[in-house]
Scaffold this active site. Structure first.
Site, PDB file in Angstrom:
ATOM      1  N   TYR A  73       0.673  -1.058  -0.330  1.00  0.00           N
ATOM      2  CA  TYR A  73      -0.119  -0.393   0.163  1.00  0.00           C
ATOM      3  C   TYR A  73       1.030   1.256  -0.238  1.00  0.00           C
ATOM      4  CZ  TYR A  73      -5.135  -1.117   0.290  1.00  0.00           C
ATOM      5  OH  TYR A  73      -6.882  -1.164  -0.133  1.00  0.00           O
ATOM      6  N   GLU A 113      -0.506   4.588  -0.278  1.00  0.00           N
ATOM      7  CA  GLU A 113      -1.050   5.880  -0.370  1.00  0.00           C
ATOM      8  C   GLU A 113      -0.640   7.586  -0.371  1.00  0.00           C
ATOM      9  OE1 GLU A 113      -2.230   3.966   1.429  1.00  0.00           O
ATOM     10  OE2 GLU A 113      -4.213   3.654   1.684  1.00  0.00           O
TER      11      GLU A 113
END
Ligand code: DSN
Length: 415
Positions: free
Chosen positions: A51, A53
């Protein structure tokens, strides 16, 4: 794929079947292509586990030292390839890229001038079935009988409608756009200029056609069509819109970026920066022109008066009394995959329209040139004219498979 074969034979079998279909058939859907083995390795990598972001150097989670390298390389290579001031490589595909661009600079209810779908535009350029058409107010412009856009008319429409954005670009239009005129009209009415180059990005990257990047405020694209990268999207823009585009991408529209795909984009951009890619792009233009001229010789009406890019839109119903659906099915039977397509102001339905759209990017990637395209045009004509004759279709199918075997795909793939 030894592990997959053992663990999940059903999925393995479907993938193996699709590989065989791609190897033995001729892919002529104008939006499709074959990625390299290096791109396949990147998108099948362990980057899918992460991940990330945010953006390089500004992430919300830790452990980004390698991810940042990948995304930064994708950005810098895209900038070099297209001469863009700012690039966001995170959009998952073309429709999200367009939604991100709209939402970055427009308010709900704002007006956009976009190309009518039946004249070659795209669903996301204002078709009422889309979410964007529910949020923004789209007004469509059309092409003329000669297949060109009348820029005086477009200017008059822009003055009358006062849009916040003027959108150029297409998914089935085949002529060169006048970028400077689009930009000048947008400037005159105080609109933001945007172009969706999804179909022609590879031709632009390979310098086979002019680039719109210097003229437009925002440029969106997919990375998997003529550009020959993995399935994905990208937004380029002038520095002035950089912050708005990044914010609209994340957190505005998407969550975690797909870094394995971004790695595939970086690899594909690296490939597109090499001289061989420019050669491929130029050959696409040559191949499409031969396809246009040959099909004309076989009595087919080519929409928009011809092609300046990688595809032709053929009015099969008007030319031969065979519907787009029938032609698509007949070509499927001979191993040539195309898609049925509406023609401008088509009186027939989108499920069984008057036309088929045929693209040459994928067969060009395979190494096919003018000689092979002439053969392909002959087979297309024969199959459409004899679309109910199973015997003839079977004979042509054998010829198509023989030619495909001479242009093998994925020589090193050990699946
Ligand atoms: N589906 C793509 C095409 O075929 O043009 C565009 O979204």
């Amino acid at each position: 794929m030894k592990i997959l074969k053992k663990q999940d034979p059903k999925i393995y079998k479907a993938i193996a079947g699709e590989l065989k279909r791609q190897q033995e058939g001729m892919e002529m859907i104008a939006s499709e292509n074959y990625v390299s083995e290096a791109v396949l390795e990147a998108i099948g990598s362990i980057l899918t586990n992460k991940y990330s972001e945010g953006y390089p150097g500004k992430r919300y989670y830790g452990g980004q030292e390698y991810i940042d390298v990948v995304e930064s390389l994708a950005i810098s290579r895209a900038k070099e390839l297209f001469g863009a001031e700012h690039v966001n490589v995170q959009p998952h595909s073309g429709a999200p890229a367009n939604m991100i661009a709209y939402s970055a600079v427009l308010q709900p209810g704002d007006k956009i001038l976009g190309m009518d779908l039946s004249h070659g535009g795209h669903l996301t350029h204002g078709h009422p079935v889309t979410l964007s058409a529910n949020i923004y107010k789209f007004v469509g412009y059309k092409t003329e009988k000669n297949g060109k856009i009348d820029y005086k008319k477009l200017e008059a429409l822009a003055i009358q409608e006062k849009p916040k954005m003027i959108l150029a670009g297409f998914s089935a239009y085949t002529r060169q756009l006048d970028y400077k005129k689009f930009a000048a009209i947008a400037k005159k009415v105080g609109a933001i200029s945007m172009i969706d180059i999804a179909h022609i990005a590879g031709l632009i990257a390979g310098k086979a056609i002019p680039s719109p990047v210097p003229y437009f405020d925002i440029v969106t694209t997919t990375t998997h069509k003529t550009l020959r990268g993995p399935r994905g999207g990208m937004v380029m823009c002038k520095e002035k819109y950089a912050k708005a585009i990044d914010k609209a991408t994340f957190p505005g529209f998407q969550g975690g970026p797909h870094e394995q795909v971004i790695a595939g984009k970086a690899v594909a951009f690296g490939e597109a920066l090499k001289p061989a890619f420019a050669k491929y792009a130029r050959q696409i233009i040559l191949n499409a022109k031969v396809l246009e001229l040959e099909l004309k010789n076989y009595g087919f009406k080519i929409m928009f008066g011809g092609t300046d890019n990688h595809m032709v839109l053929v009015d099969v119903f008007g030319s031969k009394g065979v519907t787009g659906k029938e032609a698509d099915a007949a070509l499927d039977k001979i191993g040539i995959t195309v898609n049925k397509n509406v023609i401008p102001d088509d009186p027939r339905s989108p499920m069984d329209p008057s036309g088929v759209r045929i693209g040459v990017a994928a067969v060009t990637t395979r190494g096919m040139k003018e000689k092979e395209i002439k053969k392909i045009a002959q087979w297309i004509a024969l199959a459409i004219e004899n679309h109910t004759d199973e015997k003839i279709l079977k004979v042509i199918h054998t010829d198509v498979m023989t030619l495909c075997k001479k242009f093998p795909l994925y020589k090193n793939l050990n699946w």
